[in-house]
Design an enzyme around this catalytic site. Structure first.
Site, PDB file in Angstrom:
ATOM      1  N   ASP A  73       0.148   1.676   8.474  1.00  0.00           N
ATOM      2  CA  ASP A  73      -0.329   0.819   9.573  1.00  0.00           C
ATOM      3  C   ASP A  73       0.572   0.818  10.811  1.00  0.00           C
ATOM      4  O   ASP A  73       0.141   0.417  11.882  1.00  0.00           O
ATOM      5  CB  ASP A  73      -0.474  -0.631   9.086  1.00  0.00           C
ATOM      6  CG  ASP A  73      -1.541  -0.751   8.011  1.00  0.00           C
ATOM      7  OD1 ASP A  73      -2.327   0.197   7.860  1.00  0.00           O
ATOM      8  OD2 ASP A  73      -1.574  -1.787   7.326  1.00  0.00           O
TER       9      ASP A  73
ATOM     10  N   ASP B 220       5.500  -5.014   5.908  1.00  0.00           N
ATOM     11  CA  ASP B 220       6.105  -6.297   6.281  1.00  0.00           C
ATOM     12  C   ASP B 220       6.126  -7.302   5.125  1.00  0.00           C
ATOM     13  O   ASP B 220       7.080  -8.065   4.977  1.00  0.00           O
ATOM     14  CB  ASP B 220       5.415  -6.890   7.518  1.00  0.00           C
ATOM     15  CG  ASP B 220       3.941  -7.152   7.300  1.00  0.00           C
ATOM     16  OD1 ASP B 220       3.339  -6.453   6.458  1.00  0.00           O
ATOM     17  OD2 ASP B 220       3.389  -8.047   7.959  1.00  0.00           O
ATOM     18  N   GLY B 221       5.070  -7.262   4.286  1.00  0.00           N
ATOM     19  CA  GLY B 221       5.045  -8.165   3.126  1.00  0.00           C
ATOM     20  C   GLY B 221       6.198  -7.863   2.181  1.00  0.00           C
ATOM     21  O   GLY B 221       6.906  -8.768   1.716  1.00  0.00           O
TER      22      GLY B 221
ATOM     23  N   ASP C 167       2.909  -1.216  11.601  1.00  0.00           N
ATOM     24  CA  ASP C 167       2.836  -2.576  12.133  1.00  0.00           C
ATOM     25  C   ASP C 167       4.139  -3.364  11.945  1.00  0.00           C
ATOM     26  O   ASP C 167       4.132  -4.583  11.843  1.00  0.00           O
ATOM     27  CB  ASP C 167       1.669  -3.336  11.482  1.00  0.00           C
ATOM     28  CG  ASP C 167       1.802  -3.404   9.964  1.00  0.00           C
ATOM     29  OD1 ASP C 167       2.707  -2.746   9.414  1.00  0.00           O
ATOM     30  OD2 ASP C 167       1.010  -4.114   9.329  1.00  0.00           O
TER      31      ASP C 167
ATOM     32  N   VAL D  16      16.976   8.690  -1.475  1.00  0.00           N
ATOM     33  CA  VAL D  16      17.820   7.609  -2.030  1.00  0.00           C
ATOM     34  C   VAL D  16      18.510   8.111  -3.305  1.00  0.00           C
ATOM     35  O   VAL D  16      19.732   7.991  -3.461  1.00  0.00           O
ATOM     36  CB  VAL D  16      16.963   6.340  -2.339  1.00  0.00           C
ATOM     37  CG1 VAL D  16      17.761   5.328  -3.155  1.00  0.00           C
ATOM     38  CG2 VAL D  16      16.462   5.705  -1.041  1.00  0.00           C
TER      39      VAL D  16
ATOM     40  N   GLY E 135       0.837  -1.205   0.000  1.00  0.00           N
ATOM     41  CA  GLY E 135       0.000   0.000   0.000  1.00  0.00           C
ATOM     42  C   GLY E 135       0.868   1.249   0.000  1.00  0.00           C
ATOM     43  O   GLY E 135       1.886   1.307   0.674  1.00  0.00           O
TER      44      GLY E 135
ATOM     45  N   LYS F 280     -24.062  14.592  28.032  1.00  0.00           N
ATOM     46  CA  LYS F 280     -23.135  14.553  26.893  1.00  0.00           C
ATOM     47  C   LYS F 280     -23.897  14.762  25.598  1.00  0.00           C
ATOM     48  O   LYS F 280     -24.973  14.180  25.425  1.00  0.00           O
ATOM     49  CB  LYS F 280     -22.468  13.170  26.840  1.00  0.00           C
ATOM     50  CG  LYS F 280     -21.045  13.204  27.249  1.00  0.00           C
ATOM     51  CD  LYS F 280     -20.375  11.881  27.035  1.00  0.00           C
ATOM     52  CE  LYS F 280     -18.976  12.035  27.522  1.00  0.00           C
ATOM     53  NZ  LYS F 280     -18.014  11.459  26.716  1.00  0.00           N
TER      54      LYS F 280
ATOM     55  N   HIS G 198      -9.719   5.242   2.318  1.00  0.00           N
ATOM     56  CA  HIS G 198      -8.439   5.574   1.684  1.00  0.00           C
ATOM     57  C   HIS G 198      -8.000   7.021   1.852  1.00  0.00           C
ATOM     58  O   HIS G 198      -6.854   7.355   1.535  1.00  0.00           O
ATOM     59  CB  HIS G 198      -8.478   5.205   0.203  1.00  0.00           C
ATOM     60  CG  HIS G 198      -8.359   3.727   0.009  1.00  0.00           C
ATOM     61  ND1 HIS G 198      -9.429   2.878   0.174  1.00  0.00           N
ATOM     62  CD2 HIS G 198      -7.297   2.946  -0.279  1.00  0.00           C
ATOM     63  CE1 HIS G 198      -9.031   1.640  -0.029  1.00  0.00           C
ATOM     64  NE2 HIS G 198      -7.736   1.649  -0.297  1.00  0.00           N
ATOM     65  N   ILE G 199      -8.894   7.871   2.320  1.00  0.00           N
ATOM     66  CA  ILE G 199      -8.484   9.255   2.587  1.00  0.00           C
ATOM     67  C   ILE G 199      -7.255   9.258   3.509  1.00  0.00           C
ATOM     68  O   ILE G 199      -6.392  10.129   3.441  1.00  0.00           O
ATOM     69  CB  ILE G 199      -9.654  10.053   3.210  1.00  0.00           C
ATOM     70  CG1 ILE G 199      -9.326  11.532   3.291  1.00  0.00           C
ATOM     71  CG2 ILE G 199     -10.037   9.542   4.579  1.00  0.00           C
ATOM     72  CD1 ILE G 199     -10.464  12.393   3.837  1.00  0.00           C
TER      73      ILE G 199
ATOM     74  N   ARG H 145      19.084  11.156  -4.362  1.00  0.00           N
ATOM     75  CA  ARG H 145      20.037  12.271  -4.184  1.00  0.00           C
ATOM     76  C   ARG H 145      21.286  11.833  -3.418  1.00  0.00           C
ATOM     77  O   ARG H 145      22.373  12.352  -3.665  1.00  0.00           O
ATOM     78  CB  ARG H 145      19.331  13.443  -3.500  1.00  0.00           C
ATOM     79  CG  ARG H 145      18.242  13.984  -4.436  1.00  0.00           C
ATOM     80  CD  ARG H 145      18.128  15.457  -4.422  1.00  0.00           C
ATOM     81  NE  ARG H 145      17.311  15.882  -5.571  1.00  0.00           N
ATOM     82  CZ  ARG H 145      16.571  16.962  -5.589  1.00  0.00           C
ATOM     83  NH1 ARG H 145      16.527  17.751  -4.542  1.00  0.00           N
ATOM     84  NH2 ARG H 145      15.886  17.300  -6.661  1.00  0.00           N
TER      85      ARG H 145
ATOM     86  N   ARG I 137       0.918  -4.804  -5.704  1.00  0.00           N
ATOM     87  CA  ARG I 137       1.032  -6.069  -4.969  1.00  0.00           C
ATOM     88  C   ARG I 137       1.228  -7.126  -6.047  1.00  0.00           C
ATOM     89  O   ARG I 137       0.447  -7.193  -7.002  1.00  0.00           O
ATOM     90  CB  ARG I 137      -0.225  -6.327  -4.141  1.00  0.00           C
ATOM     91  CG  ARG I 137      -0.460  -5.213  -3.114  1.00  0.00           C
ATOM     92  CD  ARG I 137      -1.520  -5.581  -2.116  1.00  0.00           C
ATOM     93  NE  ARG I 137      -2.053  -4.402  -1.453  1.00  0.00           N
ATOM     94  CZ  ARG I 137      -1.603  -3.913  -0.290  1.00  0.00           C
ATOM     95  NH1 ARG I 137      -0.630  -4.518   0.347  1.00  0.00           N
ATOM     96  NH2 ARG I 137      -2.135  -2.843   0.243  1.00  0.00           N
TER      97      ARG I 137
ATOM     98  N   THR J  94       4.454   2.277   5.450  1.00  0.00           N
ATOM     99  CA  THR J  94       3.066   1.819   5.542  1.00  0.00           C
ATOM    100  C   THR J  94       2.367   2.666   6.602  1.00  0.00           C
ATOM    101  O   THR J  94       2.972   2.989   7.619  1.00  0.00           O
ATOM    102  CB  THR J  94       2.969   0.321   5.912  1.00  0.00           C
ATOM    103  OG1 THR J  94       1.621   0.015   6.302  1.00  0.00           O
ATOM    104  CG2 THR J  94       3.876  -0.063   7.068  1.00  0.00           C
TER     105      THR J  94
ATOM    106  N   ARG K  43      -5.560  -2.448   9.349  1.00  0.00           N
ATOM    107  CA  ARG K  43      -5.559  -3.921   9.182  1.00  0.00           C
ATOM    108  C   ARG K  43      -5.344  -4.640  10.508  1.00  0.00           C
ATOM    109  O   ARG K  43      -6.138  -4.533  11.414  1.00  0.00           O
ATOM    110  CB  ARG K  43      -4.514  -4.333   8.150  1.00  0.00           C
ATOM    111  CG  ARG K  43      -4.934  -3.933   6.745  1.00  0.00           C
ATOM    112  CD  ARG K  43      -4.435  -4.870   5.727  1.00  0.00           C
ATOM    113  NE  ARG K  43      -2.976  -4.838   5.661  1.00  0.00           N
ATOM    114  CZ  ARG K  43      -2.269  -5.612   4.865  1.00  0.00           C
ATOM    115  NH1 ARG K  43      -2.858  -6.481   4.087  1.00  0.00           N
ATOM    116  NH2 ARG K  43      -0.966  -5.527   4.851  1.00  0.00           N
TER     117      ARG K  43
END
Ligand code: ATP
Length: 314
Positions: free
Chosen positions: A128, A103-104, A130, A23, A11, A214, A252-253, A25, A72, A126, A172
């Protein structure tokens, strides 16, 4: 090291462009050729490459997404696919590879290195957050800010109409985004898909809040493997607790937008360090962020399999 390849995989996340730029430069600074691989591992299989000069990466430090495109690739998970990918490495005379992804992507890079002995360095990209061993992954900070801003807006309307909102955030398998935005937005509850949900307690909290005056309640839901879990929460509250709640899936925002200062800064340092590492070592490495500094850590299968419980949450 005469030629370093760089690709983005999995992603997309804000900060990937800043890392590619660093990288390219850093390579230019050391007179090393930099080969950009378009569409991640699939591009490596299809020999979809372009040389990255200093000017090729101008104006991208502040742009979300990845100008090298991401993908992917199931083909890369096969031995035949990786054999094709190695032909590209040979044809382009690439001596080392920087893989920016989750991680993938790190797993794919590591397997490739073990099979073909090409040095691989991973930059964690990522939203995430994670990956074990790094407290931040590129895009995470931007995603947190995007989600926080969106939930603040939802809070405005929730308060005005005295409503309960269920807001679903990405992540995820990782609860990091849910926990952080939950705390920062003053959410009344945070739910993770892989944990048993105590609906009785959540309903009690909401009803108690209403009694106390509330005007709104926000429940944050971590999306888990598949988006849409919020609708189960909504149904449960309606059918078994007579509570009406509105669902908002941020989706996806959270993956887009200009990277924050933190993501740009970390990405720039990580890109620089990835090249420096390849110049001095052929060991598989992950560039990590820890205690406010960038560190090179050994990339091992064992590390990639570390359980999520080990990820520091707050
Ligand atoms: P995100 O966290 O954003 O999902 P990710 O890098 O974890 O990013 P994945 O889809 O898991 O995303 O992996 C990206 C790509 O890495 C896969 O499409 C595949 O090409 C490669 N990859 C993943 N796992 C393996 C594996 N076991 N062997 C070889 N390649 C792999």
């Amino acid at each position: 090291m005469k030629n370093i390849g760089v690709l983005t995989s999995g992603g997309d996340s804000p900060g990937m462009n800043s890392a590619i730029r660093a990288v390219a430069r850093t390579c230019a600074h050391y007179d090393i050729k930099c080969t950009g691989i378009v569409r991640g591992f699939q591009g490596l299989i299809e020999n979809n490459t372009k040389v990255l000069y200093t000017r090729s990466v101008r104006g991208i430090i502040n742009r979300g997404g990845t100008f090298l495109y991401s993908a992917r690739s199931d083909e890369f998970k096969t031995k035949e696919g990786r054999k094709e990918a190695f032909k590209t490495i040979e044809e382009n005379e690439i001596d080392g590879l920087v893989v920016i992804g989750g991680d993938g992507s790190f797993t794919g890079g590591l397997i490739f290195m073990e099979e073909y002995n090409i040095p691989v360095v991973g930059i964690p990209g990522t939203i995430d957050n994670d990956l074990y061993g790094t407290s931040h992954t590129l895009g995470y900070d931007t995603a947190l800010n995007t989600a926080t801003e969106a939930i603040d807006k939802i809070r405005d309307t929730a308060s005005s109409h005295e409503r309960t909102f269920i807001v679903e955030v990405m992540g995820r398998k990782s609860p990091s985004i849910a926990v952080h935005v939950g705390v920062c937005c003053g959410a009344e509850n945070i739910i993770f898909p892989y944990k048993k949900v105590d609906y009785d307690r959540i309903a009690q909290d909401i009803k108690h809040g209403i009694k106390k005056g509330k005007t709104s309640s926000i429940i944050i839901v971590g999306e888990g493997e598949k988006p849409g879990m919020s609708y189960n929460v909504q149904r449960e509250l309606r059918e078994n607790h007579q509570l009406v709640a509105h669902v908002c899936i941020l989706g996806h925002i959270q993956r887009g937008g200009a990277p924050t200062h933190q993501d740009r800064f970390i990405a720039s340092k990580m890109g620089n360090m990835a090249v420096s590492h390849l110049m001095t070592s052929s060991k598989a490495a992950a560039i990590c962020y820890e205690n406010g500094g960038i560190k090179v850590k050994s990339l091992k299968k064992k590390i990639l399999k570390m359980k999520l419980q080990n990820i520091k949450l707050v």
